[in-house]
Design a protein around this motif. Structure first.
Motif, short mmCIF file in Angstrom:
data_model
loop_
_atom_site.label_atom_id
_atom_site.label_comp_id
_atom_site.label_asym_id
_atom_site.label_seq_id
_atom_site.Cartn_x
_atom_site.Cartn_y
_atom_site.Cartn_z
N ASN A 63 -60.10 -0.03 -67.53
CA ASN A 63 -61.33 0.50 -68.12
C ASN A 63 -62.23 -0.61 -68.64
OD1 ASN A 63 -59.77 2.71 -67.64
ND2 ASN A 63 -60.30 3.75 -69.54
N ALA A 64 -61.63 -1.55 -69.37
CA ALA A 64 -62.41 -2.63 -69.95
C ALA A 64 -62.98 -3.53 -68.86
CB ALA A 64 -61.55 -3.44 -70.91
N ASN A 82 -65.79 -1.77 -66.91
CA ASN A 82 -67.01 -1.72 -67.70
C ASN A 82 -67.75 -3.04 -67.65
OD1 ASN A 82 -67.79 0.70 -69.01
ND2 ASN A 82 -65.80 0.70 -70.01
N LEU A 138 -69.27 -3.58 -64.22
CA LEU A 138 -70.44 -2.73 -63.99
C LEU A 138 -71.65 -3.26 -64.75
CD1 LEU A 138 -68.78 0.80 -64.09
CD2 LEU A 138 -69.93 -0.23 -62.14
N GLU A 139 -71.38 -3.70 -65.99
CA GLU A 139 -72.49 -4.23 -66.79
C GLU A 139 -73.03 -5.50 -66.17
OE1 GLU A 139 -71.26 -4.53 -70.92
OE2 GLU A 139 -70.90 -2.36 -70.88
N SER A 164 -64.82 8.93 -66.92
CA SER A 164 -65.80 8.73 -65.87
C SER A 164 -67.15 9.34 -66.23
CB SER A 164 -65.31 9.34 -64.56
OG SER A 164 -64.15 8.69 -64.14
N ASP A 189 -68.55 9.22 -68.97
CA ASP A 189 -69.22 8.18 -69.73
C ASP A 189 -69.93 7.21 -68.79
OD1 ASP A 189 -69.77 6.85 -72.17
OD2 ASP A 189 -68.27 5.35 -71.63
N LEU A 190 -69.24 6.79 -67.71
CA LEU A 190 -69.84 5.87 -66.74
C LEU A 190 -71.04 6.53 -66.06
CD1 LEU A 190 -66.70 4.31 -65.00
CD2 LEU A 190 -68.08 3.38 -66.86
N LYS A 210 -74.05 6.67 -68.27
CA LYS A 210 -74.69 5.36 -68.42
C LYS A 210 -75.39 4.93 -67.12
CE LYS A 210 -71.69 3.46 -72.01
NZ LYS A 210 -70.39 2.80 -72.18
N TYR A 238 -73.95 4.37 -64.08
CA TYR A 238 -73.22 3.47 -63.18
C TYR A 238 -72.69 4.19 -61.93
CZ TYR A 238 -73.26 0.06 -66.94
OH TYR A 238 -73.66 -0.83 -67.89
N ASN A 286 -70.49 3.40 -56.74
CA ASN A 286 -71.24 2.55 -57.65
C ASN A 286 -72.74 2.72 -57.35
OD1 ASN A 286 -72.39 0.50 -59.10
ND2 ASN A 286 -71.02 -1.11 -58.34
N GLN A 299 -74.83 7.52 -77.92
CA GLN A 299 -73.98 6.33 -77.77
C GLN A 299 -74.55 5.11 -78.51
OE1 GLN A 299 -70.95 6.40 -75.93
NE2 GLN A 299 -71.40 8.56 -75.94
#
Lengths: 418, 310
Positions: free
Chosen positions: A68-69, A72, A75-76, A92, A94-95, A98, A100, A305, B49
């Motif tokens: 997960n980390a 992230n 992706l960033e 997911s 959450d992704l 955002k 992604y 992605n 968030q």
């Protein structure tokens, strides 16, 4: 872990350099399933690339705890692969929120999957689906066939038969009727409550009613499974209160217990460790003639992605994931992790085949605490662990347990507030 | 008089000599503490968030929301109980063992000393796992051992019962750490000058009464230090519970300590999302609990202890 990682890196380097020669679109899959690296490289991806010679694809897993980390961060930083392996529900979502992950709504391949499977990778209102469902694990009971033959009992179909079988095994005295402990607590919730529960709360119907606020955790369908759990105590081994999850597994594979309330993820390990014949039966029906619901918990999906430069090729792979070919390849390569598609597939592992055959007569559902309702404090899934163990230990009455869950949920979840 | 009032030059070397310690200590202790405190005043908005300043909101939630305060008080009480067992069992037994070891004629003294100190050096993972196995109702030796001495009917799945789990874990922790008070007391006992003992003997104070009237009085400051070490250690305890009972500190949160509740809140647990800001608030409260305990000791107990020049 290091070994996997280094072999993963080596393999991806090899694959990477090999594909330069073709100069075709090259895809990368991000995943946490480093245990499955060889399966992807040797079985699944070659099959895809044979059908699509213009697409090269590589599987680059990260260790599960770091996934997960790491994902992230990638992706960033814009360095993540084209295809992203998706954790179910909030991870997911959450992704996606955002930006992604790409919205896959409208893709033809999604029609190959039932709604319960897509739910794990859809927005709360169901308006967008952002990952193609890949695999699920199914709950049920694994049993010692030799022990059943010795005692002369048949796998039970209904709750009444189930209790009769337990009584017979107990009377015989050679085997502990059921291998389960309450020390780790999650067994009580996952292999107990979530295993038998869907039969009573009617699968997705009950689960969705809780999410929508039209049903309550104190309704009969949610209390009944606790009442069943409360009757399990006497059939578990001596001192089951201090028995941990690995204890239960060992107890069963040593042949000292007859039944193991469980899930399909145990298949590979049990096939390796047990030297007796294994069978499986699905959670008993409340009564003869009731309709059947099983916990078919969505666990892994793959999404696109949003920043991928090879979106077109990646979509082809996602389309392929909805085919029968992928379903059969994957489910056979990783016994116990089943493709979520609607195709009827045949599995070479008899135990896995037994588990997946239940999908024909039963409706699938997710673990009831997995979506939306575990976002607040007190955490519903944690509470389920605790009260399920309490009920089996005889420390809390089934009604009390249900009341506690409902009270906790209604304290923060708006649709459930009075 | 006039010459004394003349300004002394600033003593730069004091600063220079203090600097390394102050800088290192600030970097690795003060800054993280301040950062934790700062962190606890923020919270992430669940929909947008965005992390923003919320003042004391986390603390208000922790102390007044029943779903936070009940588990918190439960873990605080469990922690006090955990500490009490250590004070009542670990330290008296530690003193007793040290007293026995400091007797002049005890064969195999060094062997005992090493053996009793050994568990302290073991990893808590090993200790947790070994004890879990020994107490296991399936494969453990404890059931057979108890049966062989006629206590078979007293056997319980100790770690799985709400009534016994915390006591059992406290005793396991006592077993592991008893070497520390033993060593400290042993060293203190050895440092009592022979003249004092000889003088006592001349006055006819020997044996048990010599221990209570002379030695115990002389080692009281060490016992004070041990108590405070035990207090700090116990209120930071987490590892043993986590390895034997899991992050939910079962059964029914009966073994939940401040450390485990902090861990769950900060890092999350399965479907419980981690909440670093609330975790920071709990960590801060833990810090103040420990600070208060240490302050009470320093201001009210240590000052009253008489130190004898030896």
């Amino acid at each position: 872990m290091k070994h996997y990682l280094s072999s993963g890196i080596a393999a991806s380097l090899l694959l990477g350099s090999a594909s330069f020669a073709f100069a075709a679109s090259e895809l990368t899959i991000e995943s946490w399933r480093n245990d499955d690296l060889s399966i992807w490289q040797e079985t699944i991806l070659p099959a895809f690339m044979k059908a699509h010679p213009d697409i090269k694809i590589k599987f680059t897993p990260t260790a599960p705890v770091q996934y997960n980390a790491a994902l992230n961060a990638k992706l960033e930083g814009g360095t993540a692969g084209d295809l992203i392996t998706c954790r179910p529900f909030d991870g997911s979502l959450d992704l996606y929120s955002k930006g992604y992950l790409k919205n896959l709504q409208g893709m033809a391949t999604l029609d190959n999957f039932p709604d319960s499977a897509k739910g794990a990778w859809s927005t709360d209102d169901g308006s967008a689906t952002f990952c193609v469902p890949m695999a699920a694990v199914i709950h049920g009971f694994i049993y010692n066939k030799d022990a059943f033959a010795e005692i002369g009992v048949e796998p039970p179909k209904t709750q009444a038969e189930f209790m009769a079988v337990l009584d017979k095994i107990k009377e015989d005295g050679n085997y502990i009727p059921m291998a389960m402990g309450t020390l780790d607590q999650w067994e009580s919730a996952a292999m107990g409550y979530q295993n038998i529960g869907p039969m009573y709360w009617k699968g997705e119907e009950g689960r969705k009613a809780i999410v929508a606020g039209t049903g309550k955790l104190t309704d009969e369908g949610w209390v009944k499974p606790f009442e069943v759990l409360a009757s399990w105590g006497p059939y578990l081994g001596d001192g089951y209160e201090a028995q941990s999850y690995p204890d239960s597994q060992t107890l069963f594979t040593l042949g000292r217990a007859a039944i193991y309330p469980s899930g399909s993820w145990e298949i590979a390990g049990f096939n390796r460790d047990a030297d007796f014949k294994l069978g499986a039966f699905r959670p008993p029906l409340p009564a003869e003639g009731d309709s059947c619901y099983i916990s078919d918990h969505t666990d892994i999906g793959i999404g696109l992605n949003a920043a991928s430069p090879n979106a077109e090729a990646a979509m082809k792979f996602l389309e392929w994931m909805g085919t029968k070919e992928f379903a059969e390849l994957y489910s056979n390569a990783v016994p116990g992790f089943f493709s979520l598609s609607k195709h009827e597939i045949s599995l070479s592992d008899p135990l896995a085949d037994e588990f997946i055959s239940w999908r024909k007569d039963c409706q699938s559902t997710n673990r009831s605490a997995a979506q939306i309702v575990s976002r607040g404090t007190p955490n519903l899934w944690n509470e389920m662990w605790v009260v399920s163990a309490n009920v089996i230990n005889g420390k809390q009455s089934p009604q009390d347990a249900a009341n506690q869950l409902q009270k906790g949920l209604s304290s923060w979840y708006e649709p459930q507030m009075d | 008089m006039v010459s004394e009032r003349k300004k002394k030059p600033f003593r730069w070397h004091v600063l220079v000599f203090l600097a390394p310690a102050v800088i290192v200590y600030t970097m690795i202790m003060i800054l993280p503490l301040a950062e934790t405190l700062r962190f606890s005043f923020f919270q992430r908005d669940t929909t947008t968030q965005v992390v923003s300043f919320v003042g004391f909101e986390n603390y208000i939630k922790l102390f007044f929301d029943p779903y936070w305060v009940e588990p918190f008080l439960n873990s605080l009480w469990n922690n006090c109980y955990f500490f009490m067992i250590h004070m009542l069992v670990q330290n008296p037994i530690g003193i007793l063992i040290a007293a026995l070891l400091s007797m002049v004629h005890l064969p195999g003294k060094k062997l005992y000393r090493t053996a009793i100190f050994m568990p302290t050096l073991l990893s808590f993972v090993v200790v947790g796992f070994v004890w879990k196995l020994m107490l296991s109702p399936l494969w453990g030796v404890s059931k057979g051992l108890m049966k062989s001495v006629g206590l078979g009917s007293w056997y319980l799945p100790f770690l799985g019962k709400e009534e016994t789990a915390l006591t059992t874990l406290s005793l396991i922790s006592v077993w592991q750490f008893i070497g520390i008070p033993m060593m400290l007391i042993y060293a203190a006992l050895l440092s009592i000058p022979d003249e004092v003992i000889e003088a006592a003997e001349c006055d006819g104070v020997t044996g048990i009464s010599q221990f209570f009237k002379i030695k115990l009085v002389l080692i009281l400051p060490t016992i004070g230090i041990i108590s405070i070490l035990t207090f700090v250690g116990n209120f930071n305890a987490f590892d043993l519970i986590y390895t034997t009972q899991g992050p939910l500190a079962g059964p029914n949160f009966s073994t939940d300590l401040l450390g485990t509740i902090l861990y769950r809140t900060f890092y999350g647990q399965q479907l419980q999302p981690g909440d670093p800001n609330m975790g920071a608030a709990i960590a801060t409260v833990m810090f103040f609990i420990i600070l208060t305990g240490v302050a009470i000791y320093l201001f009210f107990i240590q000052r009253k202890l008489t130190r004898y020049e030896m």
